[in-house]
Design a protein around this motif. Structure first.
Motif, PDB file in Angstrom:
ATOM      1  N   ASN A 104       0.583  -1.123   0.373  1.00  0.00           N
ATOM      2  CA  ASN A 104      -0.061   0.242  -0.061  1.00  0.00           C
ATOM      3  C   ASN A 104       0.490   1.252  -0.402  1.00  0.00           C
ATOM      4  O   ASN A 104       0.662   2.304  -0.606  1.00  0.00           O
ATOM      5  CB  ASN A 104      -0.747   0.114   1.098  1.00  0.00           C
ATOM      6  N   LYS A 105       2.048   1.346   0.417  1.00  0.00           N
ATOM      7  CA  LYS A 105       2.594   2.400   0.729  1.00  0.00           C
ATOM      8  C   LYS A 105       3.218   2.710  -0.557  1.00  0.00           C
ATOM      9  O   LYS A 105       3.703   3.777  -0.850  1.00  0.00           O
ATOM     10  CB  LYS A 105       3.800   2.182   1.746  1.00  0.00           C
ATOM     11  N   TRP A 106       3.783   1.942  -1.185  1.00  0.00           N
ATOM     12  CA  TRP A 106       3.880   1.432  -2.466  1.00  0.00           C
ATOM     13  C   TRP A 106       3.143   2.355  -3.299  1.00  0.00           C
ATOM     14  O   TRP A 106       3.461   3.323  -4.719  1.00  0.00           O
ATOM     15  CB  TRP A 106       4.962   0.545  -3.389  1.00  0.00           C
ATOM     16  N   ARG A 107       2.069   1.664  -3.557  1.00  0.00           N
ATOM     17  CA  ARG A 107       1.214   2.598  -4.156  1.00  0.00           C
ATOM     18  C   ARG A 107       0.531   3.091  -4.550  1.00  0.00           C
ATOM     19  O   ARG A 107       0.695   4.768  -5.241  1.00  0.00           O
ATOM     20  CB  ARG A 107      -0.314   1.458  -4.426  1.00  0.00           C
ATOM     21  N   LYS A 108       1.247   3.916  -3.227  1.00  0.00           N
ATOM     22  CA  LYS A 108       0.586   4.957  -2.459  1.00  0.00           C
ATOM     23  C   LYS A 108       1.928   6.532  -2.884  1.00  0.00           C
ATOM     24  O   LYS A 108       1.294   7.413  -3.829  1.00  0.00           O
ATOM     25  CB  LYS A 108       0.707   5.951  -1.220  1.00  0.00           C
ATOM     26  N   ILE A 109       3.312   6.488  -2.844  1.00  0.00           N
ATOM     27  CA  ILE A 109       4.298   6.557  -3.605  1.00  0.00           C
ATOM     28  C   ILE A 109       3.614   6.710  -4.911  1.00  0.00           C
ATOM     29  O   ILE A 109       4.398   8.018  -5.770  1.00  0.00           O
ATOM     30  CB  ILE A 109       5.525   5.827  -3.269  1.00  0.00           C
ATOM     31  N   LEU A 110       3.432   5.726  -5.972  1.00  0.00           N
ATOM     32  CA  LEU A 110       3.400   5.762  -6.909  1.00  0.00           C
ATOM     33  C   LEU A 110       2.457   7.112  -7.670  1.00  0.00           C
ATOM     34  O   LEU A 110       2.723   7.495  -8.707  1.00  0.00           O
ATOM     35  CB  LEU A 110       2.576   4.328  -8.107  1.00  0.00           C
ATOM     36  N   GLU A 111       1.278   6.956  -7.084  1.00  0.00           N
ATOM     37  CA  GLU A 111       0.082   7.297  -7.107  1.00  0.00           C
ATOM     38  C   GLU A 111       0.889   8.716  -7.398  1.00  0.00           C
ATOM     39  O   GLU A 111      -0.436   9.430  -7.310  1.00  0.00           O
ATOM     40  CB  GLU A 111      -1.140   7.450  -6.546  1.00  0.00           C
ATOM     41  N   SER A 112       1.277   8.768  -6.681  1.00  0.00           N
ATOM     42  CA  SER A 112       1.686  10.674  -5.943  1.00  0.00           C
ATOM     43  C   SER A 112       2.486  11.418  -7.115  1.00  0.00           C
ATOM     44  O   SER A 112       3.167  13.026  -7.146  1.00  0.00           O
ATOM     45  CB  SER A 112       2.283  10.539  -4.870  1.00  0.00           C
ATOM     46  N   ILE A 113       3.040  10.650  -7.854  1.00  0.00           N
ATOM     47  CA  ILE A 113       4.208  10.970  -8.786  1.00  0.00           C
ATOM     48  C   ILE A 113       3.745  11.230 -10.044  1.00  0.00           C
ATOM     49  O   ILE A 113       2.867  10.871 -10.171  1.00  0.00           O
ATOM     50  CB  ILE A 113       5.175   9.759  -9.389  1.00  0.00           C
ATOM     51  N   ASN A 114       3.164  12.808 -10.460  1.00  0.00           N
ATOM     52  CA  ASN A 114       2.764  13.534 -11.792  1.00  0.00           C
ATOM     53  C   ASN A 114       2.656  12.679 -13.162  1.00  0.00           C
ATOM     54  O   ASN A 114       2.206  12.201 -13.682  1.00  0.00           O
ATOM     55  CB  ASN A 114       3.064  15.066 -11.541  1.00  0.00           C
ATOM     56  N   ASN A 115       4.307  12.698 -13.178  1.00  0.00           N
ATOM     57  CA  ASN A 115       4.764  11.554 -13.798  1.00  0.00           C
ATOM     58  C   ASN A 115       4.486  11.092 -14.421  1.00  0.00           C
ATOM     59  O   ASN A 115       4.589  10.159 -16.319  1.00  0.00           O
ATOM     60  CB  ASN A 115       6.288  11.971 -14.586  1.00  0.00           C
ATOM     61  N   LEU A 116       3.990   9.941 -14.333  1.00  0.00           N
ATOM     62  CA  LEU A 116       3.662   8.201 -13.942  1.00  0.00           C
ATOM     63  C   LEU A 116       2.521   7.905 -13.614  1.00  0.00           C
ATOM     64  O   LEU A 116       1.662   8.189 -13.044  1.00  0.00           O
ATOM     65  CB  LEU A 116       4.428   7.720 -12.409  1.00  0.00           C
ATOM     66  N   SER A 117       2.243   7.605 -15.044  1.00  0.00           N
ATOM     67  CA  SER A 117       0.614   6.476 -15.307  1.00  0.00           C
ATOM     68  C   SER A 117       0.685   4.946 -15.339  1.00  0.00           C
ATOM     69  O   SER A 117       1.504   4.544 -15.361  1.00  0.00           O
ATOM     70  CB  SER A 117      -0.070   7.242 -16.875  1.00  0.00           C
ATOM     71  N   LEU A 118      -0.209   4.288 -14.631  1.00  0.00           N
ATOM     72  CA  LEU A 118      -0.699   3.361 -14.220  1.00  0.00           C
ATOM     73  C   LEU A 118      -1.433   2.814 -15.204  1.00  0.00           C
ATOM     74  O   LEU A 118      -2.801   3.127 -14.762  1.00  0.00           O
ATOM     75  CB  LEU A 118      -1.170   2.837 -12.376  1.00  0.00           C
ATOM     76  N   TYR A 119      -1.089   1.640 -15.892  1.00  0.00           N
ATOM     77  CA  TYR A 119      -2.317   1.346 -16.404  1.00  0.00           C
ATOM     78  C   TYR A 119      -2.501  -0.625 -16.035  1.00  0.00           C
ATOM     79  O   TYR A 119      -1.610  -0.819 -15.949  1.00  0.00           O
ATOM     80  CB  TYR A 119      -2.007   0.946 -18.291  1.00  0.00           C
ATOM     81  N   GLN A 120      -3.370  -1.387 -16.066  1.00  0.00           N
ATOM     82  CA  GLN A 120      -3.369  -2.355 -15.948  1.00  0.00           C
ATOM     83  C   GLN A 120      -3.906  -3.412 -17.499  1.00  0.00           C
ATOM     84  O   GLN A 120      -5.030  -3.226 -17.953  1.00  0.00           O
ATOM     85  CB  GLN A 120      -5.077  -2.545 -14.759  1.00  0.00           C
ATOM     86  N   ASP A 121      -3.254  -3.897 -17.886  1.00  0.00           N
ATOM     87  CA  ASP A 121      -3.170  -4.897 -18.503  1.00  0.00           C
ATOM     88  C   ASP A 121      -2.424  -5.967 -18.975  1.00  0.00           C
ATOM     89  O   ASP A 121      -0.543  -5.692 -18.177  1.00  0.00           O
ATOM     90  CB  ASP A 121      -3.586  -4.018 -20.042  1.00  0.00           C
ATOM     91  N   THR A 122      -2.080  -6.640 -19.920  1.00  0.00           N
ATOM     92  CA  THR A 122      -1.035  -7.048 -20.011  1.00  0.00           C
ATOM     93  C   THR A 122      -0.267  -7.168 -21.938  1.00  0.00           C
ATOM     94  O   THR A 122      -0.890  -7.294 -22.562  1.00  0.00           O
ATOM     95  CB  THR A 122      -1.524  -9.389 -20.447  1.00  0.00           C
ATOM     96  N   VAL A 123       0.912  -6.649 -21.447  1.00  0.00           N
ATOM     97  CA  VAL A 123       1.793  -6.724 -22.814  1.00  0.00           C
ATOM     98  C   VAL A 123       1.960  -7.983 -23.741  1.00  0.00           C
ATOM     99  O   VAL A 123       2.558  -8.512 -22.814  1.00  0.00           O
ATOM    100  CB  VAL A 123       3.747  -5.873 -22.641  1.00  0.00           C
ATOM    101  N   LYS A 124       1.810  -8.212 -23.918  1.00  0.00           N
ATOM    102  CA  LYS A 124       1.433  -9.541 -25.406  1.00  0.00           C
ATOM    103  C   LYS A 124       2.696  -9.334 -26.378  1.00  0.00           C
ATOM    104  O   LYS A 124       3.632 -10.069 -26.479  1.00  0.00           O
ATOM    105  CB  LYS A 124       0.065  -9.425 -26.355  1.00  0.00           C
ATOM    106  N   SER A 125       3.207  -8.450 -27.017  1.00  0.00           N
ATOM    107  CA  SER A 125       4.588  -8.354 -27.851  1.00  0.00           C
ATOM    108  C   SER A 125       4.965  -6.793 -27.644  1.00  0.00           C
ATOM    109  O   SER A 125       4.623  -5.364 -27.737  1.00  0.00           O
ATOM    110  CB  SER A 125       3.899  -8.299 -29.379  1.00  0.00           C
ATOM    111  N   LEU A 126       6.150  -6.527 -28.331  1.00  0.00           N
ATOM    112  CA  LEU A 126       7.187  -5.093 -28.881  1.00  0.00           C
ATOM    113  C   LEU A 126       6.946  -4.632 -30.001  1.00  0.00           C
ATOM    114  O   LEU A 126       6.920  -5.427 -30.468  1.00  0.00           O
ATOM    115  CB  LEU A 126       8.437  -5.495 -28.562  1.00  0.00           C
ATOM    116  N   ILE A 127       6.493  -3.461 -30.177  1.00  0.00           N
ATOM    117  CA  ILE A 127       6.583  -3.003 -31.753  1.00  0.00           C
ATOM    118  C   ILE A 127       8.592  -2.717 -31.199  1.00  0.00           C
ATOM    119  O   ILE A 127       9.083  -1.920 -31.101  1.00  0.00           O
ATOM    120  CB  ILE A 127       5.409  -1.487 -31.398  1.00  0.00           C
TER     121      ILE A 127
END
Length: 625
Positions: A104-127
């Motif tokens: 929870n502490k880590w999640r709170k830190i990440l959510e406090s960083i303006n330049n950082l976006s979080l997204y739930q999904d699975t990467v299947k391949s690289l472009i």
């Protein structure tokens, strides 16, 4: 929805969160993609941070501006400094943590960083375009572009979980694995391999009889991991120690034919220094008992971790074996142990900045590089994140040397030795461990982080003041003397030599069996030092006087090997044409392509004779050209 990012980080484990937070804090636009946002920063195995050499790594991460030390302090439920009976090079901090609070502490830190976006999904391949990564494609069919991609996939790439003869596709129990990335990278010429790790059962603490176990409490005066002002949550949650016995050992021995490790279902290497209980019993067949640590998962939970009992045996055998352990007679299992196999990529395919040699702007970090442990993963993540920033800004990469940090040893070992089993850090791996102590990580590394821009001026000023105070008071105490009468009562208890002089040098006393705490009151009373010094400064002064000759010798060796690091190996040298070096050296040098003689000397299997021949060859080569 998605604009182009500077960096996409794939995976929300310890490597991914340190990587994304450091890149974003340096000003880059970062997207962290993870399969489940609820599991960011999860402690998948034991609920603890630090330990032998690993504690040094967490302090170094903190000194460089990372967050692992801060989060650990704020979720600590028991702190212990390991190896205090040995010299300071071996002192290693370790904290038992509350698993939920940590995440929870880590999640709170990440959510406090303006330049950082979080997204739930699975990467299947690289472009990939013109041998350069430019983005990713996800399970949901979304294409997202970026300048850099960092793979921090943990145990999820084609992960298979083993419990007895059961095989479950997953990256962690009850979580899907990830497919597609390995297959794509293999088609592009990357070499991948498989590794194995495992975890222990979790049990209901109410079903245990702790009166039959040995209680283990935290330090009376606990220290911290972070050099900043963090609040330690708690230090009163005890752990307990118990042991297996002949009955346990015999039961497991009789059922090895049901273990995937011994029936051929698992064929890949696991961590040598963290074997499963079945491996321990087979490997150390003459030992009647094996130590088990019973560790709380947190403050407000009954769930308890059984450290030392990692296993992939069938569920009924796990249950029967645990019931035979002292204090476990009425045990209730909440989660069974399991083993997991997963894909990794041998690290000779990376540069020292953790960027791929094959595909530009593609970085690898964490267990995908063949390491094991939260601390090793977090360290790589931090360095990868910093190097993403430096790459985008066209600045030289941050490559820590072996004499600068345990993190430098870790990454240098990975690139030059490319381990074939999960790599774990030990103090024995660091040849300059007397200089790479946990207590001086800020002095060694915060100036580097400040130059990059990852720590504030205020924090740098604090370190500078600490350094000035240490130098100032070492200078004062170096030649200062105190009267024999003032320490007469202490002499009998602490000092073996007969002292003829009426006045004795303070530095002489400290370097000969005295501790500064024994004489600090006298130093203050005599006004040799007028202001009260911090514990950290006093500790540095004591270490200096006790070990200065050893430190001086170590610095001499560093200087000697630093000259080897200046000797560049031309990248077009054909090692197969150097007749006098061994065939093993030819093969390994050709694969790993070290950039300097020092890097070559750190490759396992390269002898001093091979290095001397290589130096002569290079000198002759440059004379001719």
């Amino acid at each position: 929805m998605f604009n182009k990012y500077d960096v996409i980080v794939v995976g929300g484990g310890h490597a991914g969160i340190e990587c994304s937070s450091s890149s974003a804090n340096l000003g880059l636009k970062v997207l962290l993609i993870t399969m489940n946002l609820q599991n960011i920063g999860q402690m998948s195995c034991n609920p603890a941070m630090g330990g032998i050499a690993k504690g040094q790594i967490i302090r170094e991460i903190d000194a460089l501006g990372g967050f692992s030390g801060i989060v650990t302090d704020e979720s600590t439920i028991q702190f212990r400094m390991l190896n205090k009976s040995k010299g300071p090079a071996m002192w290693s901090p370790r904290a038992q943590c509350d698993r939920k609070i940590f995440s929870n502490k880590w999640r709170k830190i990440l959510e406090s960083i303006n330049n950082l976006s979080l997204y739930q999904d699975t990467v299947k391949s690289l472009i990939i375009k013109k041998n350069k990564v430019i983005g990713v494609k996800t399970f949901l069919g979304i294409t997202i572009y970026s300048n850099i991609v960092v793979l921090t996939t943990g145990t999820f790439l084609n992960g298979i979980i083993h419990i007895g003869k059961k095989k479950i596709f997953g990256g962690r129990i009850s979580e899907n694995n990830s497919t597609g990335i390995t297959e794509q990278l293999n088609s592009l010429g990357f070499v991948s391999g498989r590794m194995k790790t495992g975890t222990s059962p979790r049990v209901d603490k109410r079903s245990l009889d702790f009166s039959k176990m040995v209680k283990q409490i935290g330090d009376k005066n606990p220290k911290k991991f972070s050099f900043s002002k963090t609040k330690i949550l708690n230090n009163d949650k005890p752990c307990y120690i118990t042991y297996t016995n002949k009955k346990v050992n015999n039961l497991i021995n009789k059922n090895l034919d049901k273990s995937p490790l011994f029936i051929g279902d698992i064929t890949n290497n696991g961590p040598k220094y963290c074997p499963s209980i079945e491996e321990k019993i087979l490997r150390f067949y003459d030992k009647e008992k094996h130590q088990i640590f019973v560790e709380p998962e947190g403050i407000d939970t009954i769930e308890t971790y059984i450290n030392g009992f990692s296993t992939s045996l069938p569920e009924n055998i796990q249950y029967k074996a645990l019931k035979l352990i002292n204090g476990f007679e009425k045990v209730k299992i909440m989660r069974f142990g399991y083993a997991i196999e997963y894909d990794y990529f041998p690290t000779y395919q990376l540069n020292h900045n953790l960027e791929s040699k094959n595909i530009k702007n593609l970085f690898f970090s964490g267990q995908i590089n063949g390491t094991t442990g939260y601390e090793e993963a977090a360290a790589q993540g931090l360095i990868a994140g910093i190097n993403c920033y430096l790459k985008i800004k066209n600045l030289p990469p941050l490559i820590l040397k072996r004499n600068e940090a345990y993190i430098g040893v870790l990454i240098n070992d990975l690139i030059t030795k490319s381990p074939e089993e999960p790599y774990r850090m030990f103090t024995s791996r660091a040849e300059y461990r007397l200089i790479l102590r946990q207590d001086n990580a800020d002095i060694r590394l915060t100036p580097i982080a400040y130059k990059i821009g990852l720590v504030s001026y205020k924090r740098m000023k604090k370190v500078e003041n600490k350094i000035l105070n240490i130098k100032k008071y070492i200078s004062i105490l170096e030649d200062e003397k105190i009267n024999y009468d003032d320490i007469k009562s202490l002499i009998k208890n602490k000092f073996n030599k007969k002292l003829k002089n009426k006045k004795i040098k303070i530095s002489y006393l400290i370097s000969n069996n005295f501790f500064i705490k024994d004489i600090i009151k006298i130093i203050y009373d005599k006004k040799i030092i007028k202001e009260k010094l911090s514990k950290e400064v006093l500790e540095q002064i004591e270490i200096y006087f006790k070990y200065k000759y050893y430190i001086k010798k170590e610095k001499y060796n560093i200087k000697k090997y630093h000259n080897l690091d200046k000797m560049i190996i031309p990248n077009f040298i054909d090692y197969k044409k150097i007749n006098s070096i061994s065939n093993e050296a030819k093969e390994k040098l050709s694969i790993k392509k070290p950039k300097t003689i020092y890097q070559a000397s750190n490759i396992s299997g390269i002898s001093p004779s091979d290095i001397n021949i290589l130096i002569i060859y290079i000198r002759k080569f440059f004379k001719k050209n």
